[in-house]
Design an enzyme around this catalytic site. Structure first.
Site, mmCIF file in Angstrom:
data_model
loop_
_atom_site.group_PDB
_atom_site.id
_atom_site.type_symbol
_atom_site.label_atom_id
_atom_site.label_comp_id
_atom_site.label_asym_id
_atom_site.label_seq_id
_atom_site.Cartn_x
_atom_site.Cartn_y
_atom_site.Cartn_z
ATOM 1 N N VAL A 88 -21.227 20.264 8.711
ATOM 2 C CA VAL A 88 -22.222 19.193 8.697
ATOM 3 C C VAL A 88 -21.646 18.002 7.938
ATOM 4 O O VAL A 88 -21.727 16.855 8.369
ATOM 5 C CB VAL A 88 -23.512 19.645 7.971
ATOM 6 C CG1 VAL A 88 -24.556 18.541 7.979
ATOM 7 C CG2 VAL A 88 -24.067 20.889 8.603
ATOM 8 N N GLY A 89 -21.039 18.308 6.785
ATOM 9 C CA GLY A 89 -20.484 17.254 5.940
ATOM 10 C C GLY A 89 -19.200 16.706 6.549
ATOM 11 O O GLY A 89 -18.475 17.418 7.232
ATOM 12 N N GLY A 167 -32.829 14.884 3.145
ATOM 13 C CA GLY A 167 -32.451 14.747 4.554
ATOM 14 C C GLY A 167 -32.950 15.976 5.281
ATOM 15 O O GLY A 167 -33.918 16.607 4.849
ATOM 16 N N ARG A 168 -32.258 16.331 6.362
ATOM 17 C CA ARG A 168 -32.716 17.494 7.141
ATOM 18 C C ARG A 168 -32.732 18.769 6.297
ATOM 19 O O ARG A 168 -33.711 19.522 6.298
ATOM 20 C CB ARG A 168 -31.786 17.703 8.344
ATOM 21 C CG ARG A 168 -32.100 16.805 9.520
ATOM 22 C CD ARG A 168 -31.273 17.234 10.711
ATOM 23 N NE ARG A 168 -29.872 17.035 10.447
ATOM 24 C CZ ARG A 168 -29.152 16.029 10.930
ATOM 25 N NH1 ARG A 168 -29.718 15.139 11.698
ATOM 26 N NH2 ARG A 168 -27.874 15.899 10.643
ATOM 27 N N HIS A 298 -19.585 29.028 -1.546
ATOM 28 C CA HIS A 298 -19.850 28.098 -0.441
ATOM 29 C C HIS A 298 -20.232 28.849 0.845
ATOM 30 O O HIS A 298 -19.511 28.779 1.853
ATOM 31 C CB HIS A 298 -18.631 27.191 -0.192
ATOM 32 C CG HIS A 298 -18.993 25.926 0.540
ATOM 33 N ND1 HIS A 298 -18.330 24.727 0.386
ATOM 34 C CD2 HIS A 298 -19.966 25.675 1.461
ATOM 35 C CE1 HIS A 298 -18.873 23.810 1.163
ATOM 36 N NE2 HIS A 298 -19.862 24.366 1.825
ATOM 37 N N GLY A 300 -23.355 28.522 2.321
ATOM 38 C CA GLY A 300 -24.613 27.920 2.807
ATOM 39 C C GLY A 300 -24.934 28.246 4.255
ATOM 40 O O GLY A 300 -26.058 28.593 4.589
ATOM 41 N N SER A 301 -23.946 28.118 5.132
ATOM 42 C CA SER A 301 -24.224 28.324 6.567
ATOM 43 C C SER A 301 -23.672 29.651 7.077
ATOM 44 O O SER A 301 -23.532 29.846 8.285
ATOM 45 C CB SER A 301 -23.635 27.168 7.376
ATOM 46 O OG SER A 301 -22.222 27.118 7.200
#
Ligand SMILES: O=C(O)C(=O)CO
Length: 333
Positions: A88-89, A167-168, A298, A300-301
């Site tokens: 995403v980043g 944000g989202r 890390h 997150g996803s």
């Protein structure tokens, strides 16, 4: 009929992929008629291999661990048309250089919003209820009896939650936290949907006010020159002594030395980090000595579904971009 002898065989476009991909993305890529060259490993590609591999490429599929700077886009040469990042980043991309060369960029857009918001909530609950410490006490024999004040943490009911960067993902976090009985939401940043903000009755505030009035601070803003080091000594000094700090965005948004001081001196109650500077954080880092600091690598996803879907989107961004079509996850430069 076309004269093949005169036209010559159609040259396949070359793409360079900096890592092994999750299975679904890898399968899609293998079905394409691209000339795929890939760093066939689960480890980060060394810079010199990246510089070699990208030479003459029309497209690049990279990860957030690859720094795509001027040297890399220069090494690619003038054919490079598309960069697709499996993230995403996009703070690892030198956007000025990329824009100047007219290269299109694709990222994940909304794809990992839900899982990343879910992880932020997981990390918040884990940190504020001292779960890793409690598990450790069970293992090491520290659990002697039920005791009124032992391992007490902080609960979300009736609390004030501050989301830095609504944000989202930030909105996803707030929506998931609402059923826990949060009384008040504060935020900074630009929300993707005003109706949802109204439903949450969330208040747009300054960074200072967010630090001062929140019981739980969750950072979910992108890393930009404006947000780098934003959570520093001044920020932590403004926070309540009972407050819990969570960062699931990017490590450099936080000044880690200042965070360490805030945690060790009891300036704030606890912190949970899914991102650090550097990554991985060295195993002898002072933050890892603290019981009131929970650090994840890390993730997150990191669900099977999200990572597979991300890899499919990253390949589709590449294919569409190279075909001159609209990329499903194209970003405005
Ligand atoms: O997609 C991103 O930007 C990530 O940080 C992965 O969790």
């Amino acid at each position: 009929m076309k004269n093949q002898a005169l036209d010559g065989p159609k040259q396949r476009m070359k793409v360079f992929v900096t890592r092994r991909l999750p299975p679904e993305g890898q399968k899609l890529l293998s079905k394409s008629d691209l000339d795929v060259q890939q760093w066939d490993s689960d480890d980060v590609i060394p810079k010199e291999e990246l510089l070699k591999g990208i030479e003459g490429a029309d497209g690049l599929l990279c990860l957030l661990t690859d720094t795509i700077d001027k040297e890399v886009v220069d090494a690619a040469g003038p054919k490079l048309k598309v960069i697709s990042t499996l993230s995403v980043g996009f703070d690892h991309l030198a956007l000025d250089e990329i824009k100047q060369r007219g290269i299109k960029v694709g990222s994940m857009q909304h794809l990992s919003t839900d899982v990343t918001a879910e992880l932020a909530v997981t990390l918040l609950l884990t940190t504020c209820r001292r779960v890793p410490e409690a598990m450790e006490e069970v293992r090491n024999g520290g659990w002697k009896t039920w005791s009124p004040m032992w391992l007490c943490g902080y609960g979300l009911s009736d609390s004030t939650v501050g989301v830095m960067g609504l944000g989202r993902i930030g909105l996803g976090i707030a929506q998931r936290l609402k059923p826990f009985g949060v009384k008040r939401f504060l935020y900074t940043g630009i929300p993707p949907c005003l109706k949802s903000v109204e439903e949450l009755k969330a208040e747009l505030v300054s960074t200072e006010k967010l630090a001062e009035e929140s019981d739980f601070v969750l950072v979910s803003c992108p890393l930009t020159p404006e947000t780098a080091g934003l959570c520093n000594k001044d920020f932590f000094q403004r926070m309540k002594k009972t407050a819990v700090f969570i960062n699931t965005s990017r490590g450099p948004v936080v000044n880690q030395e200042d965070l360490y001081q805030a945690l060790v001196t009891g300036q704030i109650a606890a912190a949970g980090l899914d991102v650090t500077t550097p990554e991985p954080i060295p195993t002898d880092h002072p933050l890892l000595t603290l019981k009131n600091c929970v650090i994840l690598p890390h993730i997150g996803s990191a669900t099977h579904g999200a990572r597979n879907a991300m890899s499919v989107l990253a390949v589709n961004n590449l294919l569409k971009g190279l075909a001159g079509e609209v990329m499903p996850g194209g970003i405005e430069l």
